[in-house]
Scaffold this motif. Structure first.
Motif, mmCIF file in Angstrom:
data_model
loop_
_atom_site.group_PDB
_atom_site.id
_atom_site.type_symbol
_atom_site.label_atom_id
_atom_site.label_comp_id
_atom_site.label_asym_id
_atom_site.label_seq_id
_atom_site.Cartn_x
_atom_site.Cartn_y
_atom_site.Cartn_z
ATOM 1 N N THR A 10 0.847 -1.196 0.000
ATOM 2 C CA THR A 10 0.000 0.000 0.000
ATOM 3 C C THR A 10 0.885 1.249 0.000
ATOM 4 O OG1 THR A 10 -0.082 0.114 2.425
ATOM 5 C CG2 THR A 10 -1.767 -1.203 1.329
ATOM 6 N N SER A 11 0.266 2.372 -0.267
ATOM 7 C CA SER A 11 0.982 3.652 -0.204
ATOM 8 C C SER A 11 0.876 4.224 1.203
ATOM 9 C CB SER A 11 0.392 4.636 -1.215
ATOM 10 O OG SER A 11 -0.920 5.007 -0.828
ATOM 11 N N ARG A 12 1.681 5.231 1.483
ATOM 12 C CA ARG A 12 1.644 5.857 2.804
ATOM 13 C C ARG A 12 0.368 6.673 3.016
ATOM 14 N NH1 ARG A 12 5.900 6.228 6.184
ATOM 15 N NH2 ARG A 12 7.749 5.050 5.587
ATOM 16 N N THR A 13 -0.341 6.945 1.927
ATOM 17 C CA THR A 13 -1.590 7.706 2.057
ATOM 18 C C THR A 13 -2.801 6.773 2.117
ATOM 19 O OG1 THR A 13 -1.738 7.909 -0.351
ATOM 20 C CG2 THR A 13 -0.621 9.685 0.840
ATOM 21 N N ALA A 14 -2.566 5.472 2.190
ATOM 22 C CA ALA A 14 -3.673 4.506 2.212
ATOM 23 C C ALA A 14 -4.523 4.703 3.460
ATOM 24 C CB ALA A 14 -3.127 3.082 2.167
ATOM 25 N N SER A 15 -5.821 4.522 3.288
ATOM 26 C CA SER A 15 -6.746 4.633 4.416
ATOM 27 C C SER A 15 -6.652 3.383 5.291
ATOM 28 C CB SER A 15 -8.181 4.794 3.914
ATOM 29 O OG SER A 15 -8.596 3.620 3.236
ATOM 30 N N ASP A 16 -7.260 3.491 6.491
ATOM 31 C CA ASP A 16 -7.268 2.328 7.388
ATOM 32 C C ASP A 16 -7.947 1.124 6.725
ATOM 33 O OD1 ASP A 16 -6.009 3.873 9.251
ATOM 34 O OD2 ASP A 16 -7.811 4.282 10.441
ATOM 35 N N ALA A 17 -9.027 1.402 6.004
ATOM 36 C CA ALA A 17 -9.758 0.310 5.337
ATOM 37 C C ALA A 17 -8.902 -0.336 4.251
ATOM 38 C CB ALA A 17 -11.061 0.839 4.739
ATOM 39 N N GLU A 18 -8.124 0.478 3.508
ATOM 40 C CA GLU A 18 -7.264 -0.060 2.459
ATOM 41 C C GLU A 18 -6.137 -0.905 3.052
ATOM 42 O OE1 GLU A 18 -7.709 3.394 -0.994
ATOM 43 O OE2 GLU A 18 -6.264 3.643 0.648
ATOM 44 N N ILE A 19 -5.608 -0.464 4.177
ATOM 45 C CA ILE A 19 -4.548 -1.219 4.854
ATOM 46 C C ILE A 19 -5.090 -2.555 5.355
ATOM 47 C CG2 ILE A 19 -3.073 -1.259 6.916
ATOM 48 C CD1 ILE A 19 -2.672 1.750 6.514
ATOM 49 N N LYS A 20 -6.270 -2.515 5.945
ATOM 50 C CA LYS A 20 -6.874 -3.744 6.450
ATOM 51 C C LYS A 20 -7.181 -4.710 5.309
ATOM 52 C CE LYS A 20 -10.654 -5.454 9.344
ATOM 53 N NZ LYS A 20 -11.822 -5.081 10.178
ATOM 54 N N SER A 21 -7.700 -4.183 4.210
ATOM 55 C CA SER A 21 -8.021 -5.027 3.054
ATOM 56 C C SER A 21 -6.768 -5.683 2.484
ATOM 57 C CB SER A 21 -8.721 -4.196 1.976
ATOM 58 O OG SER A 21 -8.969 -4.968 0.826
ATOM 59 N N ALA A 22 -5.674 -4.898 2.395
ATOM 60 C CA ALA A 22 -4.426 -5.444 1.873
ATOM 61 C C ALA A 22 -3.905 -6.554 2.778
ATOM 62 C CB ALA A 22 -3.390 -4.327 1.753
ATOM 63 N N TYR A 23 -4.013 -6.339 4.078
ATOM 64 C CA TYR A 23 -3.544 -7.361 5.014
ATOM 65 C C TYR A 23 -4.375 -8.634 4.908
ATOM 66 C CZ TYR A 23 -2.900 -9.994 9.259
ATOM 67 O OH TYR A 23 -2.692 -11.008 10.140
#
Length: 319
Positions: A10-23
């Motif tokens: 993910t990028s450093r500007t990713a939202s919490d939801a994007e981080i969780k989805s990637a994980y």
């Protein structure tokens, strides 16, 4: 040391939801249950879990973004030490608890994520962080689903079938008499390997019963339509008919009509527990030839002229 955002893709500007989805995607891809005995994959799973352990925690994510802690959770800024002036661990310090400062913490429930990923099988922070403290969690192996096709008679009378397992091996499956369509058979310990000495998962085999050209099933009874000639219907006869256990002879009484049903006791399907057995119900179907000749038509025409016969007369609905 790798950048945590790069580990999760993910990028450093990713939202919490994007981080969780990637994980979630990576955790499912690299989970040890789905990749047994693969050390490289297990290490990758630890890596993404540790990355989410920081980026999935709002406070630690801010500390990481400010450079106060590194990718392992260790303090980087000496003015933000994890210890008080008396040398005791500061409450909530990133280094608290050992393991290089890596702690899933109570703020984010990793167990909820694994419950979603693996069908409600919850693993708490210790289970999800396998390897963070160097130990192997004790966890039963995952179940594996299979399908097995059988024909109508095999399901009714019982059969032996062979299926291919996920590891390339084959397994003989006993189909019990009376097995119904979409019934699931559980084969103990034939799933994925367990961890830390825990037992293997199970193989769940869903039975698919192929349609039969003549038989239909209702409960434990078997239904069969049998065509008979006009002469057989009038004078009666003896027929040989199929059942799920072989052919038998059945007597058709004189003056039988379409819809007349004959019952063969105990010629249906076994109760899967072996307590009872259904019957076979034979419905007679009076069937004319595809093409009737002039002789038959003349006979019936002359017969009808001398008889007061109307099959609809006594029904009361065709007046």
């Amino acid at each position: 040391m790798k950048d945590l955002y790069q580990i999760l893709g993910t990028s450093r500007t990713a939202s919490d939801a994007e981080i969780k989805s990637a994980y979630r995607k990576l955790a499912k891809k690299y989970h040890p249950d789905l990749n047994p005995d693969d050390k490289a994959i297990e290490q990758k799973f630890k890596e993404v879990s540790q990355a989410y352990g920081i980026l999935g925690n709002a406070e630690k994510k801010q500390q990481y973004d400010r450079g106060e802690i590194d990718a392992s959770g260790q303090q980087q800024n000496p003015f933000h030490s994890g210890y008080t002036q008396q040398g005791h661990p500061r409450s909530g310090a990133a280094g608290q608890g050992g393991g290089g400062g890596f702690d899933f913490g109570q703020e984010m429930d990793i167990g909820d994520i694994f419950s979603d990923l693996f069908g409600g099988r919850r693993q708490g922070p210790r289970g999800a962080g396998a390897g963070a403290r160097g130990g192997v969690p004790k966890r039963k192996g995952s179940d594996v689903k299979y399908e097995c096709s059988v024909n109508f008679v095999e399901a009714a009378a019982g059969a032996k079938k062979r299926i291919n397992l996920a590891d390339g091996k084959t397994l003989n499956v006993t189909i019990p008499p009376g097995t119904d369509n979409k019934q699931v058979l559980r084969l103990k310990n034939q799933g994925l390997p367990g961890k830390g000495g825990a037992p293997n998962g199970d193989a769940l085999v869903e039975i698919k019963i192929e349609a039969h050209p003549m038989f239909t099933r209702k409960g434990y009874d078997v239904h069969l339509d049998v065509p008979i000639t006009l002469m057989e219907a009038v004078e009666g006869t003896t027929l040989t008919v199929p059942t799920v256990t072989g052919k038998v002879k059945v007597k058709v009484p004189a003056d039988s009509n379409t819809g007349t049903t004959l019952r063969l006791k105990g010629k249906g399907i076994d109760d899967i527990k072996g307590h009872n057995r259904g019957d076979q119900l034979i419905r007679l179907m009076v069937t004319l030839p595809k093409e009737t000749d002039k002789e038959l038509r003349d006979f019936l025409r002359n017969w009808a002229k001398s008889k007061d016969y109307d099959p609809r007369k006594d029904t009361g609905i065709f007046d």
